[in-house]
Design an enzyme around this catalytic site. Structure first.
Site, PDB file in Angstrom:
ATOM      1  N   CYS A 388      64.139  13.785 117.708  1.00  0.00           N
ATOM      2  CA  CYS A 388      64.341  14.178 116.314  1.00  0.00           C
ATOM      3  C   CYS A 388      63.688  13.165 115.368  1.00  0.00           C
ATOM      4  CB  CYS A 388      65.833  14.291 116.018  1.00  0.00           C
ATOM      5  SG  CYS A 388      66.223  14.795 114.324  1.00  0.00           S
ATOM      6  N   GLY A 389      63.892  11.887 115.670  1.00  0.00           N
ATOM      7  CA  GLY A 389      63.289  10.846 114.857  1.00  0.00           C
ATOM      8  C   GLY A 389      61.776  10.890 114.919  1.00  0.00           C
TER       9      GLY A 389
END
Length: 464
Positions: A388-389
């Protein structure tokens, strides 16, 4: 500069270093920072900086844009221990103090292995063998070219706008040269902001002296572009800066990443509201300010006491779609290219226009980067960032401050040109990779005369 890859985030990754991640030319974030730390530039300032405000403007512009782009530093040689002629808040009283405050280094002699910019009548050391070129300007015009090939313009002391443009283009050529674009630094590049479509910017353009500037503006977005607009406006030599009122609209806070692209951001103000930091800086310049801390959605409910002219610098397509729905009489906006190839592109739009902002941007979705490349793989494999990051990091745009500043010169130049009775443009489209291929579209139905408020700026001499 060093960076801990375990601490990397969308809010602190240098927007220039990110292009090395996106191209896959480096295997890690640390390698990207190491690469950019090898990028540096010399500026050799001539004796003109002692008495010419415009030469000081050009120098400070190059230092401000350069230190954010080139992590190896901006090294300035010349007689800088002279009074500062430019009213900039918090940078000291001498030119040497201002250079240091903006991140430059005053040196006795330039580095032999660094590309070099000549400002004024400075001479080039015979030991320099890397690309060397002259930054020159006059009135509405600014540009650069190789030493010995580029004829200097008149470089009058009141040529603030042209000096800013020359400084921005100079740093663009340096950066592109260091990034391996072979034409950059070996060609003559420039333009006239009075006639942006003309390729012969060295010839006379019959432009009037700049004697006035807008006194009331609404500024939407205070990031890369917004701060470039403010730098450009603040450097104009207003006779009464207190007559200038700027409404600042933004809802975000400064991040460490902003320092790599935004000309008024410093690391000691990270975490603070953009509106309040910019208002403090502008009030230090002597301007009046108002702040609006919410997203722009076109629903402004303007009154007669509000500015009727806006400058927009946001990359949010929904906000841009609403630009001509807010009741403003004139909006000038800029959009910048994204990615390691298109970051040098800019497009300027003015509204009202032949099409509405809603028809141009309404319903569009921005393409999202996927974070592909060796450095992104290393971040994932090391556990420094999760999937996600990684997506959040990848979607942050590549950027360089000199691109936003060239766009700002075109945007502010549009207002000044209209105020002085010049042509009104609808679209300007250019890339600093091939600036002579720029496109200009003139407005079909001009809005003359200017009736949105103005104040005078100092004009030392009349145009020849």
């Amino acid at each position: 500069m060093t960076i801990d890859p375990r601490q990397i985030s969308p809010d602190n990754l240098h927007r220039g270093v990110k292009m090395a991640l996106d191209t896959g030319e480096v295997a890690s974030v640390a390698d990207g920072y190491a690469l950019f730390s090898r990028y540096r530039v010399n500026i050799i300032a001539g004796p003109e900086v002692e008495a010419s405000r415009a030469h000081q403007v050009a120098l400070l512009t190059m230092v401000n844009t350069g230190r954010r782009s080139l992590l190896g530093g901006v090294h300035v040689a010349g007689a800088l221990d002279v009074p500062l002629l430019v009213a900039l808040p918090g940078v000291g009283d001498t030119l040497s103090q201002a250079v240091a405050s903006l991140g430059g280094t005053w040196v006795d002699k330039p580095h032999d292995d660094s590309p070099t910019i000549i400002l004024g009548s400075a001479t080039l050391p015979t030991t320099v063998t890397v690309p060397c070129f002259v930054a020159t300007f006059d009135g509405w015009r600014g540009g650069v070219g190789p030493v010995g090939e580029c004829e200097r313009l008149s470089e009058r002391a009141d040529s603030t706008l042209g000096a800013i443009l020359a400084g921005a283009i100079a740093m663009s050529e340096i950066f592109q040269n260091l990034r391996g674009y072979v034409l950059a630094g070996h060609r003559t590049v420039g333009m006239s902001l009075w006639d942006p479509g003309a390729l012969d910017w060295h010839g006379g353009d019959d432009a009037p002296a700049i004697q006035a500037a807008p006194s009331r503006l609404w500024l939407i977005g205070l990031g890369h572009l917004g701060q470039a607009y403010l730098w450009t406006m603040a450097l104009l030599d207003f006779e009464q800066p207190e007559a200038v009122e700027i409404t600042l609209q933004d809802f975000d806070r400064l991040t460490e990443a902003n320092d790599s692209t935004s000309l008024l951001t410093t690391l000691d103000r990270v975490g603070e509201k953009k509106t309040r930091v910019m208002a403090e800086w502008l009030e230090g310049r002597g301007f009046q300010t108002r702040i609006v801390e919410r997203k722009f959605d076109g629903d402004l409910h303007l009154t007669d006491d509000d500015p009727q002219v806006a400058l927009c610098g946001v990359d949010n397509l929904e906000a841009r779609a609403a630009l001509d729905e807010a009741g403003l009489k004139l909006v000038v906006e800029a959009g910048l290219g994204a990615g390691p190839d298109e970051y040098v592109a800019a497009r300027i739009h003015c509204f009202p226009a032949s099409v509405t902002s809603r028809s141009k941007w309404g319903g569009l979705d921005r393409d999202r980067a996927k974070g592909e490349g060796r450095a992104y793989d290393t971040l994932l494999e090391s556990g420094a960032i999760d999937a996600c990051g990684l997506v959040q990091l990848a979607t942050r745009t590549v950027g360089a401050p000199f691109v936003g500043l060239v766009a700002a010169c075109l945007v502010v130049g549009e207002l000044l040109r209209r105020l002085h009775g010049g042509p009104e443009l609808e679209v300007i489209d250019l890339s600093l990779r091939a600036p002579n291929q720029r496109m200009v579209v003139q407005l079909d139905k001009p809005n003359r005369p200017w009736s949105y408020g103005f104040t005078t700026v100092r004009s030392v001499v009349s145009p020849s």
